[in-house]
Every structure is written in structure tokens, then in C-alpha cells.
Design a protein around this motif. Structure first.
Motif, PDB file in Angstrom:
ATOM      1  N   ILE A   1       0.851  -1.196   0.000  1.00  0.00           N
ATOM      2  CA  ILE A   1       0.000   0.000   0.000  1.00  0.00           C
ATOM      3  C   ILE A   1       0.885   1.244   0.000  1.00  0.00           C
ATOM      4  O   ILE A   1       1.643   1.492   0.940  1.00  0.00           O
ATOM      5  CB  ILE A   1      -0.945   0.022   1.217  1.00  0.00           C
ATOM      6  N   TYR A   2       0.806   2.003  -1.045  1.00  0.00           N
ATOM      7  CA  TYR A   2       1.544   3.260  -1.193  1.00  0.00           C
ATOM      8  C   TYR A   2       0.839   4.303  -0.333  1.00  0.00           C
ATOM      9  O   TYR A   2      -0.366   4.522  -0.481  1.00  0.00           O
ATOM     10  CB  TYR A   2       1.529   3.632  -2.669  1.00  0.00           C
ATOM     11  N   THR A   3       1.554   4.946   0.590  1.00  0.00           N
ATOM     12  CA  THR A   3       0.864   5.850   1.526  1.00  0.00           C
ATOM     13  C   THR A   3       0.142   6.978   0.802  1.00  0.00           C
ATOM     14  O   THR A   3      -0.921   7.425   1.243  1.00  0.00           O
ATOM     15  CB  THR A   3       1.841   6.442   2.562  1.00  0.00           C
ATOM     16  N   HIS A   4       0.695   7.445  -0.328  1.00  0.00           N
ATOM     17  CA  HIS A   4       0.024   8.514  -1.079  1.00  0.00           C
ATOM     18  C   HIS A   4      -1.280   8.030  -1.710  1.00  0.00           C
ATOM     19  O   HIS A   4      -2.117   8.850  -2.111  1.00  0.00           O
ATOM     20  CB  HIS A   4       0.947   9.057  -2.171  1.00  0.00           C
ATOM     21  N   SER A   5      -1.448   6.691  -1.815  1.00  0.00           N
ATOM     22  CA  SER A   5      -2.705   6.184  -2.375  1.00  0.00           C
ATOM     23  C   SER A   5      -3.845   6.262  -1.363  1.00  0.00           C
ATOM     24  O   SER A   5      -5.011   6.102  -1.734  1.00  0.00           O
ATOM     25  CB  SER A   5      -2.530   4.742  -2.868  1.00  0.00           C
ATOM     26  N   LEU A   6      -3.535   6.511  -0.092  1.00  0.00           N
ATOM     27  CA  LEU A   6      -4.602   6.704   0.899  1.00  0.00           C
ATOM     28  C   LEU A   6      -5.439   7.937   0.558  1.00  0.00           C
ATOM     29  O   LEU A   6      -6.676   7.851   0.512  1.00  0.00           O
ATOM     30  CB  LEU A   6      -4.010   6.798   2.306  1.00  0.00           C
ATOM     31  N   PRO A   7      -4.825   9.106   0.287  1.00  0.00           N
ATOM     32  CA  PRO A   7      -5.625  10.242  -0.183  1.00  0.00           C
ATOM     33  C   PRO A   7      -6.340   9.952  -1.503  1.00  0.00           C
ATOM     34  O   PRO A   7      -7.476  10.400  -1.707  1.00  0.00           O
ATOM     35  CB  PRO A   7      -4.590  11.363  -0.347  1.00  0.00           C
TER      36      PRO A   7
ATOM     37  N   VAL B   1      -7.605   7.109  -2.630  1.00  0.00           N
ATOM     38  CA  VAL B   1      -8.794   6.287  -2.462  1.00  0.00           C
ATOM     39  C   VAL B   1      -9.852   7.003  -1.620  1.00  0.00           C
ATOM     40  O   VAL B   1     -11.055   6.797  -1.809  1.00  0.00           O
ATOM     41  CB  VAL B   1      -8.420   4.911  -1.844  1.00  0.00           C
ATOM     42  N   LEU B   2      -9.424   7.872  -0.702  1.00  0.00           N
ATOM     43  CA  LEU B   2     -10.371   8.555   0.183  1.00  0.00           C
ATOM     44  C   LEU B   2     -11.032   9.764  -0.477  1.00  0.00           C
ATOM     45  O   LEU B   2     -12.206  10.045  -0.232  1.00  0.00           O
ATOM     46  CB  LEU B   2      -9.667   8.992   1.472  1.00  0.00           C
ATOM     47  N   ALA B   3     -10.279  10.475  -1.311  1.00  0.00           N
ATOM     48  CA  ALA B   3     -10.815  11.708  -1.903  1.00  0.00           C
ATOM     49  C   ALA B   3     -10.987  11.620  -3.417  1.00  0.00           C
ATOM     50  O   ALA B   3     -11.609  12.506  -4.011  1.00  0.00           O
ATOM     51  CB  ALA B   3      -9.893  12.884  -1.567  1.00  0.00           C
ATOM     52  N   GLY B   4     -10.462  10.565  -4.026  1.00  0.00           N
ATOM     53  CA  GLY B   4     -10.406  10.500  -5.483  1.00  0.00           C
ATOM     54  C   GLY B   4      -9.081  11.085  -5.944  1.00  0.00           C
ATOM     55  O   GLY B   4      -8.626  12.102  -5.408  1.00  0.00           O
ATOM     56  N   LYS B   5      -8.462  10.462  -6.932  1.00  0.00           N
ATOM     57  CA  LYS B   5      -7.115  10.873  -7.326  1.00  0.00           C
ATOM     58  C   LYS B   5      -7.047  12.327  -7.805  1.00  0.00           C
ATOM     59  O   LYS B   5      -6.135  13.063  -7.393  1.00  0.00           O
ATOM     60  CB  LYS B   5      -6.563   9.924  -8.393  1.00  0.00           C
TER      61      LYS B   5
ATOM     62  N   PHE C   1      -9.237   1.467   3.680  1.00  0.00           N
ATOM     63  CA  PHE C   1      -8.749   1.452   2.292  1.00  0.00           C
ATOM     64  C   PHE C   1      -9.548   0.453   1.460  1.00  0.00           C
ATOM     65  O   PHE C   1     -10.034   0.772   0.365  1.00  0.00           O
ATOM     66  CB  PHE C   1      -7.262   1.099   2.296  1.00  0.00           C
ATOM     67  N   MET C   2      -9.712  -0.766   1.973  1.00  0.00           N
ATOM     68  CA  MET C   2     -10.382  -1.809   1.200  1.00  0.00           C
ATOM     69  C   MET C   2     -11.889  -1.563   1.092  1.00  0.00           C
ATOM     70  O   MET C   2     -12.508  -1.942   0.093  1.00  0.00           O
ATOM     71  CB  MET C   2     -10.104  -3.178   1.816  1.00  0.00           C
TER      72      MET C   2
ATOM     73  N   ILE D   1      -8.911  -1.847 -11.091  1.00  0.00           N
ATOM     74  CA  ILE D   1      -9.064  -0.920  -9.958  1.00  0.00           C
ATOM     75  C   ILE D   1      -7.864  -1.011  -9.019  1.00  0.00           C
ATOM     76  O   ILE D   1      -7.325   0.010  -8.578  1.00  0.00           O
ATOM     77  CB  ILE D   1     -10.382  -1.200  -9.215  1.00  0.00           C
ATOM     78  N   LEU D   2      -7.415  -2.220  -8.723  1.00  0.00           N
ATOM     79  CA  LEU D   2      -6.244  -2.368  -7.857  1.00  0.00           C
ATOM     80  C   LEU D   2      -5.013  -1.734  -8.496  1.00  0.00           C
ATOM     81  O   LEU D   2      -4.188  -1.118  -7.806  1.00  0.00           O
ATOM     82  CB  LEU D   2      -5.983  -3.848  -7.564  1.00  0.00           C
ATOM     83  N   GLY D   3      -4.902  -1.862  -9.810  1.00  0.00           N
ATOM     84  CA  GLY D   3      -3.765  -1.283 -10.523  1.00  0.00           C
ATOM     85  C   GLY D   3      -3.695   0.228 -10.379  1.00  0.00           C
ATOM     86  O   GLY D   3      -2.603   0.817 -10.389  1.00  0.00           O
ATOM     87  N   GLN D   4      -4.851   0.872 -10.226  1.00  0.00           N
ATOM     88  CA  GLN D   4      -4.879   2.324 -10.045  1.00  0.00           C
ATOM     89  C   GLN D   4      -4.220   2.741  -8.732  1.00  0.00           C
ATOM     90  O   GLN D   4      -3.807   3.894  -8.573  1.00  0.00           O
ATOM     91  CB  GLN D   4      -6.330   2.819 -10.078  1.00  0.00           C
TER      92      GLN D   4
END
Length: 563
Positions: free
Chosen positions: A161-167, A169-173, A219-220, A259-262
Motif C-alpha cells: 500500500i503506497y501511503t500517497h494512495s490513501l488520499p 482512495v479517500l478523496a479521489g485521485k 482502504f479496502m 481498480i487495484l492497478g490504479q
């Protein structure tokens, strides 16, 4: 969602979450592979004192709130057993960073609870509120009317899990990238706090605490919202889709991969499984809780003991055939049988005790279950008998401790040390081996080795302080490695007058280069010049005064993490 709220409180996340201690109400469930409460024995290490005073400490150290700056700290890295071919790396955050993360989760719990509530796919979102059987029933209900099930999971989930991917998934890229410099956004704060828990690393989230488990579940659950059209069930990163038409499975699989690849995650393709009705069922855990139910009240102790021996032997066959939790379930099943009166207190004799102890020697992570088992007031075995049995197997235990030390198998090492510490064994390990563990091993093993040395080898105490002095020279601020060992050393100085006296004697006899009198040597001005890291004043504030202030408060309050 009242049943979830307790998991999102600061006190719960500190008291039970740092060492991932399961609630007693669910302690007969099959073990969750991502939640090993046996990793750190709660009868040895404990966060109760810190939990009780956590809010007062935060008030005294207000910069702990995320509004303050980033404060990266070095986690304790532990090599944990996964299977015979693989190890799993745990990262136990510096407690300062962990409390900041726990505080953030509590302050944003309404947002996070809503995300979790909205997932109809997740079985793991219940944490410990649902039993293994309840989850099994929900999964079986979801399979009804379907001929096939497809199972898959994510490769190296927590470390990937890339920490920057938390924002993201939570807010939209797009929104996350637009607001990435806005430190007031809760999702950016979460990103920063996870990085701080692992010294600024952006790849992976630290495995081993309840806070990390909550973050992973959030996240999931957001991933679930992007797959809402499919009728799958998910437990952490394990997916199961029931279907009748292979096109449904292909469509789901392709969509899941996309979706996971994103978020830079990939499927572990070698774990993909398709099962056909009637589906393979895992009922092996039921064996442990029903095995003794058909005993007759008039069966002799000899018959019951023979049955206990067969029960243990069959459990080890289950383990050999792939049921990793079998050794732990041995103790849980026996506890269940004794509490229900199916086995009487006098059945557990020395031969059975030896057999149970052998399970612990071969699978040290079961030590916590053994300690809990023999604490049961319905079992007629006292600590002296257990200690004698440990001594009987001393040669084998020492051999394994040396092997685990050489292999850097942290979990196995501190598990066996924890048993020796808990049962107050005497002169079990040679002082040279204990010093080697202090010098080279993880914080938990080093703390236990220090305690065992101090309890057993007072005549060689100066060598203990020399070893500790050398170790602490490598960690000069509270944000660096060995923070837990360092803290437990200094708290022992504060709370154990005899230990403090020995330490002062070491300093006076080994660091008094100018041959000063005691009064001159222990003068504050002179102590500031003494070249020894056994002195608390050698711990520099470093770049972040808040971490220094936090640990000074803990020491002043005499909070300990060791029972």
C-alpha cells in the motif's frame, strides 16, 4: 454503529491496539492471519498504564496533534513466522507516532465509520464483533444458488500500500492531487502519520497494530465501493465471488485488476482458485471444540488422559496438513472443555504438561496461550510444576534460543524469553548468551534478556551495564532505533533503587577517568561531561523537541510497558 465505536477510541487503540490484543469474548475464534494477538504476550508487555494516562499526556504535549509538523520515527522491525518457507516483517511504530495516529483515527472516526458501514462486501470490517462461525454463515449464505466460487487475494498487501494512495482512495485521485499540499485535509494527515510511523517510508503501512488494521480496512472498503455491482465477499484482502456463468468471473477479475492497478496493487495470481459445488469446507477448527463432548461422566482419568493425548496428536496432524492455527487451538479447545466440565482438573498431569510444553518449544508463538491456559483456576497445575517442567527441557529450550538468535527469528526468540521471564526461571540461560541478545536483538528480546540477567546474575552486573552502554551509544534521540529498550532501561533506573545503585557504581568505577571522589563525580556539572549513554541527559532533543518532551513526561510519570 455502536459496536464499532470502541475500536476508534484513543484508550482502546493504545490499551488493546498497539499489541493487537483480542477481546476475551472472542478468544475461541479461529485466528485471523492478520491479527496475531500472540505476537507480544499481554502477560509480559502491556500498555494499560499508558492508556489510562494518554489524554493527560497529550494535554501536556499538545504538539502531538496532527496540526503539528511531521515527526518521522524508526519502528521496531520484527521477523514473524508466516509459514515454513516465508517470514513476515512486522513494524511496531515508536509509541509517540502510534499515539498520534490513534488520535487522528479517533478525531476522524465519523468519516471512517461511515466508509466502513457502507461496505456490504466486507467480513473483516466487524473486527472482533463477529465470530468465525458468524462470518462463515454469511459467506455460505452468499454462495447459495451458485455452482462456482472464485477466490483471489492481493500480493504482499500491507507492504504494497503506497501511503500517497490513501488520499487517492479517500478523496479521489484528481481531488487528492489538487489538494496534496493542504495539511488540513484529513486524508493528507493520514498519509503523513503513516509515513511518520515508518521513518518517512511511503511504500507499505506498518503491519502489527490495530490502527494499521483499521487503516487497511478503510482502504479496502473504499475499493469495495468501486466494485459494488459484484456480489463478492471480502476478508481483509481475500476475495470470494460466487457465480454461475464464467463470463461473470472474467468480468469481475478484469475489473478488480484494473481498480487495484490504479492504487499500485496486484493480484497474487498463483493463489487464484476456482471451486465447484459442493464447495470444500474448512471444518477442522470445530474438532477442537467438540472433541471432548462425548465423554461419559464415569470415564476414568486414565481413559480421559488417553483421549487428551490423542487430541494433541491429531491437532499436530492438522498442523502438518496446513492448519497453521492448530497449536493455538489445542489450548483453546482444552480450556473450553475444562470450563464446560467435560474434563476434570486432575486430568492435566506431568506427561500431558510435557506434551503441551513441547508444542510451545516447537511453536513459540503459542506461549501466550499456554500462559492463559495454566492461569485457569480450574486447572490443578501450579507455577512450580511448570517451572520444573521447563527445567526438565532446559537443554532443548536453550538450543532453540541459540538457533533463533543466530537466525534472527525475533518472534520465536522473545516468545521463549517471555515464558522464562513470566515463570521466573532461575539461571536458565548463560549470562554470555543474554548479553549477546541484548547487544544484537530486537527491543522486546533485549528488554527480557536485561530483566533475566538482572534477576539471575548480580555478581556479573557490571558487564550488563557495559553491554547496555554500548547498545545505547547507537541511539541518541528518542526517535531513533531501540527506543523501547532504552525507555525500559531508564524507567528501571527511575523505579528500581537497587538497579539505580548498581548503575551508579558502574559509572563511578568505569567512567571516572579523573579519579574524582563520589561527591565530585556525581556533581551535575561533572555528569554532563561523563562519556556514557547510561545517563538520561545524553538523550538529545534532536530535530523534534515534542518527541523528547513526550518521553520525558512518560519517565516522570513512571509509566512502564513491562509487567
Amino acid at each position: 454503529m455502536p459496536q464499532y465505536r470502541k475500536y476508534f477510541t484513543l484508550e482502546n487503540l493504545v490499551r488493546y491496539g498497539y499489541f493487537e490484543i483480542k477481546s476475551k469474548s472472542n478468544n475461541l475464534n479461529q485466528d485471523d492471519p492478520y491479527s496475531q494477538s500472540s505476537v507480544i504476550f499481554q502477560e509480559v508487555f502491556d500498555m494499560e498504564m499508558l492508556s489510562q494516562q494518554s489524554r493527560e499526556i497529550i494535554e501536556l504535549c499538545p504538539s502531538m496533534h496532527i496540526g503539528g509538523k511531521s515527526s518521522p520515527t524508526v519502528p521496531i522491525e520484527l521477523s514473524i513466522y508466516k509459514n515454513d518457507e516465508e517470514r513476515r516483517m512486522y513494524k511496531m511504530p515508536n509509541i509517540y507516532s502510534y499515539i498520534r495516529l490513534a488520535l487522528h483515527i479517533e478525531e476522524n472516526k465519523e468519516i471512517y465509520l461511515e466508509i466502513i458501514k457502507n461496505s456490504s462486501h466486507s467480513l473483516s470490517k466487524y473486527f472482533y464483533e463477529k465470530t468465525f462461525v458468524s462470518n462463515k454463515i454469511e459467506k455460505e449464505t452468499n454462495r447459495m444458488g451458485y455452482r462456482y466460487i472464485f477466490k483471489t487475494d492481493i500480493q504482499h498487501f500491507y507492504p504494497s500500500i503506497y501511503t500517497h494512495s490513501l488520499p487517492w482512495v479517500l478523496a479521489g485521485k484528481p481531488e487528492a492531487k489538487r489538494t496534496k499540499k493542504d495539511k488540513e485535509k484529513y486524508y493528507n494527515q493520514l498519509d503523513t502519520l503513516i509515513q511518520d510511523c515508518q521513518y518517512g517510508e511511503t511504500h507499505g503501512i506498518p503491519t502489527g497494530t490495530m490502527a494499521s488494521r483499521i487503516v487497511a480496512e478503510i482502504f479496502m472498503c473504499k475499493i469495495d465501493s468501486e466494485l459494488s455491482q459484484y456480489g463478492y465477499k471480502r476478508y481483509v484482502d481475500d476475495f470470494e465471488l460466487p457465480y454461475n456463468d464464467s463470463r461473470e468471473q472474467v468480468e469481475f477479475y478484469n475489473c478488480l485488476q484494473k481498480i487495484l492497478g490504479q492504487y499500485n496493487l496486484v493480484i497474487k495470481k498463483e493463489k487464484n482458485i476456482i471451486d465447484t459445488y459442493p464447495f470444500e469446507m474448512d471444518n477442522s477448527s470445530e474438532y477442537f471444540f467438540s472433541y471432548f463432548s462425548n465423554l461419559k461422566g464415569n470415564d476414568s482419568s486414565l481413559i480421559v488422559r488417553a483421549k487428551v493425548h490423542r487430541y494433541i496428536e491429531q491437532a499436530l496432524i492438522f498442523q502438518k496438513n496446513g492448519l497453521k492455527g492448530a497449536p493455538k487451538l489445542v489450548f483453546k479447545g482444552l480450556t473450553n472443555a475444562i470450563n464446560k466440565g467435560e474434563i476434570t482438573v486432575n486430568v492435566i498431569n506431568q506427561p500431558i504438561l510435557s506434551k503441551l510444553l513441547n508444542i510451545v518449544i516447537m511453536t513459540p508463538s503459542t506461549g501466550a496461550y499456554m500462559i492463559d491456559f495454566f492461569k485457569n483456576k480450574n486447572i490443578d497445575i501450579n507455577e512450580t510444576e511448570i517451572n520444573n517442567n521447563l527445567t526438565k527441557h532446559k537443554e532443548l529450550i536453550v538450543k532453540n534460543i541459540k538457533r533463533f538468535t543466530n537466525l534472527n527469528y525475533n518472534q520465536e526468540l522473545f516468545s521463549l524469553l517471555g515464558i522464562l521471564y513470566y515463570y521466573r526461571t532461575e539461571n536458565f540461560l548463560e549470562p554470555e548468551l543474554l548479553l549477546e541478545i541484548i547487544k544484537l536483538e530486537d527491543d522486546f528480546s533485549a528488554v527480557l534478556a536485561m530483566e533475566l540477567f538482572y534477576d539471575n546474575y548480580r555478581d556479573a552486573i557490571m558487564s550488563l551495564f557495559a553491554c547496555i552502554d554500548e547498545k545505547l551509544e547507537r541511539t541518541k534521540t528518542w526517535g531513533e532505533e531501540y527506543w523501547l529498550f532504552k525507555y525500559q532501561f531508564f524507567i528501571k533506573i527511575e523505579t528500581d533503587n537497587e538497579f539505580k545503585k548498581y548503575c551508579k557504581e558502574y559509572l563511578f568505577t568505569h567512567k571516572n577517568e579523573q579519579d574524582l571522589s563520589r561527591a565530585q563525580f556525581f556533581n551535575t556539572k561533572n555528569l554532563n561531561k561523563v562519556d556514557s549513554y547510561l545517563l538520561r541527559n545524553k538523550q538529545r532533543q534532536g530535530k523534534d523537541n515534542a518527541i523528547f518532551q513526550f518521553f520525558e513526561i512518560l519517565l516522570d510519570k513512571e509509566i512502564t510497558f513491562l509487567k
